[in-house]
Write an enzyme that holds these catalytic residues in place. Structure first.
Site, PDB file in Angstrom:
ATOM      1  N   HIS A 101       0.975  -1.217  -0.014  1.00 13.32           N
ATOM      2  CA  HIS A 101       0.124  -0.076   0.083  1.00 13.32           C
ATOM      3  C   HIS A 101       0.887   1.263  -0.091  1.00 13.32           C
ATOM      4  O   HIS A 101       2.025   1.136   0.399  1.00 13.32           O
ATOM      5  CB  HIS A 101      -1.000   0.148   1.234  1.00 13.32           C
ATOM      6  CG  HIS A 101      -0.304  -0.178   2.376  1.00 13.32           C
ATOM      7  ND1 HIS A 101       0.216  -1.665   3.137  1.00 13.32           N
ATOM      8  CD2 HIS A 101       0.307   0.748   3.435  1.00 13.32           C
ATOM      9  CE1 HIS A 101       0.729  -1.172   4.075  1.00 13.32           C
ATOM     10  NE2 HIS A 101       0.755  -0.023   4.369  1.00 13.32           N
ATOM     11  N   HIS A 103       0.796   5.325   1.353  1.00 12.99           N
ATOM     12  CA  HIS A 103       0.261   6.128   2.011  1.00 12.99           C
ATOM     13  C   HIS A 103       0.263   7.555   1.259  1.00 12.99           C
ATOM     14  O   HIS A 103       1.365   7.820   0.805  1.00 12.99           O
ATOM     15  CB  HIS A 103       1.111   6.482   3.337  1.00 12.99           C
ATOM     16  CG  HIS A 103       0.919   5.302   4.265  1.00 12.99           C
ATOM     17  ND1 HIS A 103       0.111   5.418   5.446  1.00 12.99           N
ATOM     18  CD2 HIS A 103       1.741   4.260   4.168  1.00 12.99           C
ATOM     19  CE1 HIS A 103       0.599   3.921   6.121  1.00 12.99           C
ATOM     20  NE2 HIS A 103       1.372   3.321   5.374  1.00 12.99           N
TER      21      HIS A 103
END
Ligand code: 5GP
Ligand code: ZN
Length: 141
Positions: A101, A103
């Site tokens: 992922h 941010h």
């Protein structure tokens, strides 16, 4: 391709709820549940890969292609004047969820988040040695 024990696989497949701001065939973007700032987003591929080392260049390109739009949208939405785009790889980096992922953390001058880590210097010869080691590893199969 999905891991039933993975929280982000479950979010990507809508088995557990999340505040989605974006979705396409390959990715979702959601509000981080513990934001460092209002609008803190996570861009998550639907494909389960533990970290950035497990994704093909083509898939990574498709995933990250939306980052300019997401950063612009969240900055406009929150009034932020900057943003950090951050991807943690490995527990020693702080990675806690082992599904790749990115941010996106909106920033303003007056926030107290900080960023300047304690930078070091190279001892004599170390920069050359590290440079050569990285170059060798780049050409390794
Ligand atoms: P990492 O440290 O792995 O780079 O970051 C994981 C991030 O995922 C953390 O910022 C954490 O707050 C967020 N997170 C963990 N579980 C959930 C969840 O169930 N929902 C949402 N929206 N964010 C989560
Ligand atoms: Zn997963």
């Amino acid at each position: 391709m999905n891991d039933p024990n993975c929280i982000f696989c479950r979010i990507a497949t809508a088995q557990i709820p999340a505040a989605r701001v974006f979705e396409n065939e390959r990715a979702v973007a959601i509000l981080d549940i513990s934001p460092l700032a209002e609008g803190h987003l996570l861009l998550i591929p639907k494909q389960h890969v533990p970290d950035i080392r497990g994704i093909s260049p083509a898939d990574l390109g498709e995933l990250t292609g939306v980052l300019p739009r997401l950063v612009t949208a969240v900055m406009n939405a929150t009034g932020a004047t900057g943003a950090n785009v951050l991807q943690n790889t490995g527990a020693s980096s702080g990675q806690a969820v082992f599904h790749l992922h990115f941010h996106i953390i909106p920033r303003v001058e007056s926030d107290a988040l900080g960023y300047r880590w304690n930078a070091g210097t190279y001892a004599a010869g170390r920069a050359e040695a590290i440079k050569e080691a990285v170059i060798q590893n780049l050409s390794a199969p």
